[in-house]
Design an enzyme around this catalytic site. Structure first.
Site, PDB file in Angstrom:
ATOM      1  N   GLY A  34       0.820  -1.210   0.000  1.00  0.00           N
ATOM      2  CA  GLY A  34       0.000   0.000   0.000  1.00  0.00           C
ATOM      3  C   GLY A  34       0.849   1.253   0.000  1.00  0.00           C
ATOM      4  O   GLY A  34       1.996   1.238  -0.447  1.00  0.00           O
ATOM      5  N   HIS A  40       4.788   2.711  -7.747  1.00  0.00           N
ATOM      6  CA  HIS A  40       3.914   1.533  -7.841  1.00  0.00           C
ATOM      7  C   HIS A  40       3.103   1.547  -9.135  1.00  0.00           C
ATOM      8  O   HIS A  40       2.867   0.508  -9.751  1.00  0.00           O
ATOM      9  CB  HIS A  40       2.935   1.500  -6.662  1.00  0.00           C
ATOM     10  CG  HIS A  40       3.590   1.337  -5.324  1.00  0.00           C
ATOM     11  ND1 HIS A  40       3.775   2.385  -4.453  1.00  0.00           N
ATOM     12  CD2 HIS A  40       4.097   0.246  -4.704  1.00  0.00           C
ATOM     13  CE1 HIS A  40       4.368   1.947  -3.349  1.00  0.00           C
ATOM     14  NE2 HIS A  40       4.577   0.657  -3.477  1.00  0.00           N
TER      15      HIS A  40
END
Lengths: 287, 287
Positions: A34, A40
């Site tokens: 996360g 990402h």
């Protein structure tokens, strides 16, 4: 903008994957903890280039934190993560809770000797066991055809490749080039901890690494190139250098101290700016 | 009599499995170290009752032998094993060599804490790590739907169940009741090491176990029942008793020393007749 479907159980994830595979689609997995940032998202895009469907897992894995480390403080924000995944068209977000991943009585650990031991493994002896175990679970749970990891965590990428090969998990593992800010600093969740002054000084990390890599490529001794990088980091205000090492690119065995010769190398760095530990790495070899 | 197809590579095995699954067939795996006897053939038959196709793997796993143990002396006879598999209609024999299972650079180990530690794990600290690793590989290589293991190696069965559950491997694991000679001795490859006199004395092992289980069922203290079994083995000529212990049936935690109460137990025994170490086990609980 398509919202990614959020699932919380392995059974739900497998239902989606079964349907996709029945339709002849190739499935990619991007494991994350996360706190998603642009780095990402480049992994998700690379996964999309290599598969028809992409799953991002979001799980802050307690088994890869030691008791004194920042597990509780690690940034979490599922709603924001889901929005970011939506912005790049990720198909599925797998966000299990800890008891779905580690049922009562859980007692299995996967360790990878050799490649896990130096560098980050020396500083954090439980770390790569926790990583290898949770990643093996995610691979087996998802039955993905391909997985994408950032080269930012280069040693992790090599540990995961070794583990998957050793256990015969039928998955292709792709390393994604590190996403960097304009000045060259690698993107990382932990950059959020840097003060403005520290952020300005942080550029010395990629710069020192590049200088050392260029020296090695030009035929310098490995030990001398490493020493020059250490000095540059200290001069820029890094208060401690955990390591600057040139190692073999896949098994991370030590190269040097002389010139690198024909070996395919990687320079890996970990150093502290104030209270924040930064890591980075770069390919290095004879020019 | 159909000969089983013999394959030596993971890729070949997966081709067969892919074709079977494409035809909607359920696939079973029976892992063995060869030296097949009637006990193994009962595992194959039980696998056939639970699947459409059965693979027997034959691999003497070097990783579950310590340096001083009988790896080199362990009985091997592939042609005879293949004939025996043929006699029960086993579909595929997977007989890899060591380099197919452990490629150069292999460095991954799967350990299972808790259930691996007492009993056989105490005597042989590397054993269950070697077992869990090779069995995980065989599960992942074969992608079988179901696997059959003998209850003869009861602790191994529990370690494998724990490992598969912890790693989310989608396989059903069935424990097969121990095949026994007419007098009650459990069938084992190692029985071949017994002299005629030792073979006659060996019946004391199942007898002592039964007597202890009956005493526990009748409400005796667990520690007293264990002690009676130890005495019976010594009286019958067993030169050393490694353990006689009543434990919880799935996690192998210690039961007793008082009456067993509501717990589901298992009595496990290891003892030496001359130079041969025999193991056995049996369900035990309140009548």
């Amino acid at each position: 903008m398509t919202q990614p479907t959020i699932v919380r159980t392995v059974a739900q994830m497998r239902e989606h994957v079964r349907a996709w595979k029945a339709a002849g689609q190739r499935v990619a997995l991007v494991p994350t903890m996360g706190a998603l940032h642009e780095g990402h998202l480049t992994l998700i895009r690379l996964a999309q280039e290599n598969a028809d469907r992409v799953i991002a897992s979001v799980f802050v894995n307690p088994k890869q934190f030691a008791p004194h480390e920042d597990f509780d403080a690690y940034p979490r924000g599922e709603a924001v993560d889901a929005e970011k995944l939506a912005s790049v068209g990720c198909d599925l977000m797998f966000a299990p809770n800890a008891s779905e991943m580690y049922a009562p009585g859980f007692s299995t650990l996967i360790t990878v000797s050799g490649v896990s031991e130096p560098l980050e493994g020396a500083a954090r002896p439980q770390f790569f066991g926790g990583v290898a175990t949770v990643v093996a679970k995610l691979f087996i749970q998802s039955q993905a055809d391909v997985a994408v990891f950032g080269e930012k965590d280069y040693q992790q990428l090599q540990v995961v490749k070794r583990m998957a090969r050793d256990l015969d998990i039928p998955i292709e593992i792709i390393g994604a080039p590190t996403a960097r800010a304009e000045d060259g600093l690698a993107l990382s969740s932990r950059n959020a901890y840097l003060s403005a002054e520290e952020r300005a000084a942080a550029v010395a990390l990629p710069d020192a690494m590049k200088a050392a890599a260029q020296a090695v490529a030009a035929g310098s001794r490995v030990d001398e190139a490493e020493a020059i990088a250490v000095e540059a980091l200290k001069a820029a205000g890094f208060r401690q250098v955990d390591y600057v090492e040139v190692r073999e690119a896949s098994d991370l065995s030590r190269l040097g101290p002389g010139p690198i010769g024909e070996a395919e190398g990687r320079i890996l760095v970990a150093a502290w700016l104030g209270g924040t530990r930064l890591i980075d790495n770069m390919a290095v070899g004879q020019a």
